[in-house]
Structures are given as C-alpha cells and as structure tokens.
Design a protein around this motif. Structure first.
Motif, PDB file in Angstrom:
ATOM      1  N   LYS A 431      14.392   6.958  37.036  1.00 56.88           N
ATOM      2  CA  LYS A 431      15.057   6.102  36.052  1.00 56.88           C
ATOM      3  C   LYS A 431      16.173   6.947  35.311  1.00 56.88           C
ATOM      4  N   LEU A 434      18.995   8.154  37.384  1.00 49.09           N
ATOM      5  CA  LEU A 434      19.838   6.597  37.768  1.00 49.09           C
ATOM      6  C   LEU A 434      20.597   6.229  36.859  1.00 49.09           C
ATOM      7  N   LYS A 435      20.051   6.519  35.562  1.00 46.06           N
ATOM      8  CA  LYS A 435      20.977   6.266  34.328  1.00 46.06           C
ATOM      9  C   LYS A 435      22.180   7.096  33.951  1.00 46.06           C
ATOM     10  N   HIS A 437      23.442   8.982  36.371  1.00 45.21           N
ATOM     11  CA  HIS A 437      24.561   8.826  37.346  1.00 45.21           C
ATOM     12  C   HIS A 437      25.339   7.957  37.131  1.00 45.21           C
ATOM     13  N   ILE A 438      24.907   6.424  36.784  1.00 43.99           N
ATOM     14  CA  ILE A 438      25.610   5.430  36.500  1.00 43.99           C
ATOM     15  C   ILE A 438      26.550   5.432  35.309  1.00 43.99           C
ATOM     16  N   GLN A 490      24.300   2.690  42.602  1.00 40.30           N
ATOM     17  CA  GLN A 490      22.909   2.970  42.491  1.00 40.30           C
ATOM     18  C   GLN A 490      22.067   2.956  43.455  1.00 40.30           C
ATOM     19  N   TYR A 493      22.719   6.491  45.231  1.00 42.62           N
ATOM     20  CA  TYR A 493      21.881   7.496  44.624  1.00 42.62           C
ATOM     21  C   TYR A 493      20.618   7.519  45.006  1.00 42.62           C
ATOM     22  N   GLN A 511      12.731   0.026  43.286  1.00 45.35           N
ATOM     23  CA  GLN A 511      13.998   0.054  42.345  1.00 45.35           C
ATOM     24  C   GLN A 511      14.945  -0.808  43.187  1.00 45.35           C
ATOM     25  N   ILE A 515      17.242  -3.744  41.994  1.00 47.58           N
ATOM     26  CA  ILE A 515      18.909  -3.798  42.074  1.00 47.58           C
ATOM     27  C   ILE A 515      19.189  -5.149  42.728  1.00 47.58           C
TER      28      ILE A 515
END
Length: 525
Positions: A431, A434-435, A437-438, A490, A493, A511, A515
């Motif tokens: 997580k 992912l955060k 990356h976004i 996402q 990724y 996850q 999404i």
C-alpha cells in the motif's frame, strides 16, 4: 419433469441451509451434505435422480475445474511445482496401483484392470472438501498452495488412469506401447487444445463489443467447449480445461473490464457452490439404488461394507506413505526448502497424508462407468465399484474431515508460524509503494492540472492524507479520465509487484479487486 423440478429446487435450498448450518457448527459443509443425502434417500416416494453416465463428466467437471484454475495462485504453483507434480502424478499412480493389487487379491472376481479402474476413481483427493475443512484452522500458505495445486492436477492424472482401465476392461487386453503413446497424446494434446482455445477466447473477449453480462455468459460456456473439443480429439478434456483456465486467469486484466471481473466473481462463486452442493447430495441419494444392485447380484451388504472399509484404509495408508517419501526426497534433493524442526519433519507428512478426503471427481468417475460393455453384457462389478466409492467418500469425509482440524490444533504444528505478521507487513509495504507510485504518476503526467484545477488539488490532498471526502461534486469528466488512468497505473504497478517472490499473490488480488470496485464507483459518480 414437473415432478423432478420441485425436488431439484428443494435440493438447492437444502444445500444453502446445510452450508449455513455447517458454518455455524464450524465443520466442512460437504460432510453434512453427504450425510443429509444419505438420510434423505430413505424418505419414501422421492423421485430418483439419475444422470446418464456419458453426461456426468461433461455436466460437472468443466466448470468446477475451470473455477479452481482461476482461483489458484499460479505463482505459488510454480514455486512448489515439484511436490505438487509428485503428488498429482506419482502419488496418484502409487495409490491406484495399491488399490488395484489389494482389490485383485481380496475381492473375488476383481481383475487387475478392474482394480486400476477402482484405483483411478478413488485416488484423487477433493479440493472442495479440503478447502472447506482447512478454512477453520490456521495453515501456512505453502501447505495450502500444495493441496490446491495437487487437487487441480490429480484429477487429470487419475482420470487418465480411469480411461485406460476402462478400455482394458472392455477389450480384455492392455498393450503398453500403445497405452504410452496414447498417454503422451492425452497429456500434450489436452494441454495444447486448452492453450489454443484459451488464446482464441481471450482474443474474442478483446475484439467483440462485450459487456459484463456477455463476458460472464461466455466464460460459462468456455470450459464446456474446451472439454468437448479435447474429448473429440481423444485427448484429456480435464487437462484442456485446467491449462486453459490457468492461461485465461493470468491474463484476465487484459480482456475483462472491472465490471466483468466483479460480477463474474459473484456469479461463478454461486454457480460452483450449487454444483458442488448438488453433487455431494447425489452421493447420498444414489446409495439405495446401489445397494439394490448389490442385492440383485447376491453380494451381502456387510461384505460390500468390508470391501469399502478395506479400500479406504489402503487409500489413507498409501497417501501417508507417499507423504513421508516426498518429505525424504525433499530433504535429500532440496534440503534448502525442507523443514528444519524435527517435529515438522515427523508431523507434516502425516497431516498432508490425512488431508486426502475424496469427493466430487470420484463420484463423477464412478457414475460415468457405462452400464453395459460394447458387446451388450453388463459391466462387471459396476454396483460394487459404486458402493466402494461411496464408502470411501463417506469415511474419508466424516472421519478425516472431522478429525483433521483437531489434529492440526492438537499437534501445534503451525503455532510457530508468523505468516499473519509477515502477511500484514507485505500488505503495508504494498500500500505504501502504491501510494508513492500514484503520487509520482500524477505529478509527472498532470503537474499543470494539479496547480490550476481546484478539484485535482483537492483530490491530491485527499490521496496524501488518506481520508475520504463527503462530497463528489468536484469529480467532473476531466478528473474522471485522470482518475481512470491512475487506477490503470495502479494495476500495472501491482502486476509488476507480483513478480516479487516475497509478496503474496493473495494480497495483490485483494488490492486489484478494490481497484475494480473503485473504477465501478467512478462510473456512477
């Protein structure tokens, strides 16, 4: 038809009620379903439920195997492919051979061919039963992956043995070099047919203007078509469905949209649940007719029960011996992955050996035995084979199914495992990655919009603070487009992150599902 339809609807209702009751009692629902079917079968006046032997495989196996192939972690299968392969092929053959020798020696009139036929029927453990039982206890993901992968592939190997034995019984001869060539064709041809058709289905989903309903409808007929096509070419329909299902599962992000994946998950879960429930009820409902067939052949019920208990004991012992042999082989040839604790080395094979409950595939194979041979004579010992199969299913489900959770808890074999903590740490790392990356994706691609668009500024603040806005009025078409691109980023990724062997595919799938839900929510804002 008007008399059987209410009965079938009542069966489905009974499946639902028994599953809820089993969940409350914390026992596997297949156990209650088999016992309930047995009890219901003694109610007078009920219509007989019969399925033609030629249709039993075609009705039940393709969707059950296809759904299992979609649910299993292909990543874990690759990691444990050696032990999965040994259990799915070598152990199944050893079990079938053991059953054949014992049946030939102790059951009058049982030839080696009939023994192998019975062995091929009862050799494969049932994935649904094992999964339903182990959900009430804590087991490591590696053990779960081995059991799931084994049950997915052993169906194919056992049914190949079943087909060869069926031919040997019908013709009275077995030519080994012809059988070897046929075996190679069944394996390679089945896998090839599954791959080619799966690729064609993926292209069809991509190129046709499908929506969620049509996508789901296509997935419902695809396993049946794979199975039918492979069988028409005289190769393994089971392998075609398994290989095709694995291929499509690993590429579902490329040809199914979020709505198709979300709705398809619900539809397939309900469909497979009903199929499994009906099959386990049929196991019990078939018993009175089988017993009547034994009586007509002059076989005492007590004698038939003794044969069933004998074969069940052989199944359990053969699997336990195979489990210890696999542990020894792992210790000799791959000591790096062998258990370090002495307790694990002694108890782990015992637990794996005790987890061999029989179920759907064994019943389907037994019911698929033709009533007569090609020359019109009755198939030898058909009712006895059906009865022994029923006893093996009943005893392994009830005895092993009820005691396996107790043995796992009592042995404290997995108490030292800290997978939950590692699992949660992997989730946190995923997580956080992912955060970051976004956030970087949005800054790199939409830096100007972030500075001048009030909605995007609000969204970025929302993302950074991990809070939820009470209003969605800021989400206009431009921000929807950006948000959709961000969700797709996402996914990409997570697909790359899944290549890391330390990350569990389970949390990746969870996850990805979240999404998909976000994307569907975006469509109704």
């Amino acid at each position: 038809m008007h008399s059987i339809l209410p009965f079938l609807l009542a069966m489905i209702a009974a499946v639902v009620l028994l599953e809820m009751w089993a969940d409350k009692l914390k026992i596997a629902y297949p156990i209650l379903l088999v016992i309930a079917g047995l009890v219901i079968s003694f109610i007078p006046g009920l219509p007989a439920v019969r399925i033609h032997p030629d249709l039993i495989f075609f009705i039940f196996l393709p969707p059950l195997l296809f759904e299992a192939a979609w649910s299993i972690s292909f990543k874990e299968m690759k990691k444990w492919w050696r032990i999965i392969g040994s259990f799915a092929f070598l152990v199944v053959f050893f079990t079938a051979l053991s059953v054949a020798l014992v049946a030939n020696h102790f059951i009058p009139g049982f030839t080696i061919a009939l023994g192998f036929l019975l062995g091929g029927i009862v050799a494969p453990p049932d994935a649904i039963s094992t999964g339903a039982i182990t959900k009430f206890v804590k087991i490591p993901r590696s053990t779960s992956a081995i059991l799931e992968g084994e049950s997915l592939l052993n169906d194919a190997s056992s049914l190949i043995i079943f087909r060869f034995a069926l031919v040997a019984v019908g013709t009275g001869q077995f030519i080994w070099y012809q059988a070897a060539a046929t075996f190679v064709w069944m394996v390679i041809g089945g896998a090839a047919v599954g791959l080619m058709l799966a690729w064609a289905f993926v292209q069809a989903h991509k190129r046709l203007p499908t929506d969620a309903s049509s996508d789901i409808a296509l997935t419902l007929i695809e396993p049946y078509f794979m199975y039918w096509a492979a069988e028409q070419l005289h190769c393994s329909g089971v392998l075609a469905v398994v290989v095709g299902g694995l291929y499509m599962s690993t590429r579902q992000l490329t040809f199914l949209n979020s709505a198709s994946r979300i709705q398809g998950f619900s539809v397939w879960s309900s469909f497979v649940f009903i199929l499994n429930g009906v099959v386990f009820l049929i196991i019990g409902l078939e018993l009175p007719e089988i017993v009547e067939g034994l009586r007509m052949q002059g076989i005492p019920l007590s004698t038939a029960i003794g044969y069933g208990v004998l074969i069940t004991v052989v199944l359990i012992i053969a699997r336990i011996i195979s489990s210890y042999a696999a542990m020894i082989a792992t210790f000799l040839f791959r000591p790096g992955v062998a258990p370090r604790r002495r307790t694990n080395m002694l108890l782990m094979p015992l637990i794996l050996g005790w987890s061999g409950m029989r179920g759907v595939v064994s019943l389907a194979a037994a019911l698929a035995i033709p009533i007569t041979l090609d020359n019109g004579t009755a198939f030898p010992h058909r009712n006895l084979i059906l009865f022994i199969t029923f006893v093996a299913i009943l005893l392994t489900l009830v005895i092993q199914g009820l005691t396996l959770p107790y043995f796992i808890k009592r042995s404290k074999l997995f108490d030292h495992i800290i997978e939950n903590e590692a699992h949660e740490e992997n989730r946190k790392q995923m997580k956080l990655g992912l955060k970051l990356h976004i956030h970087q994706f949005m800054k790199n691609k939409y830096e100007n919009e972030l500075n001048v668009h009030a909605g995007m500024e609000k969204y970025m603040k929302l993302w950074e603070e991990r809070t939820k806005s009470a209003e969605d009025i800021w989400m206009n078409e431009k921000t929807k487009t950006i948000f959709a691109e961000m969700l797709e980023s996402q996914r990409q990724y997570l697909v790359e992150l899944n290549k890391d062997p330390k990350i569990s595919e389970e949390i990746i799938r969870e996850q990805l599902y979240q999404i998909d839900l976000e994307e569907e929510r975006l469509k109704i804002i």
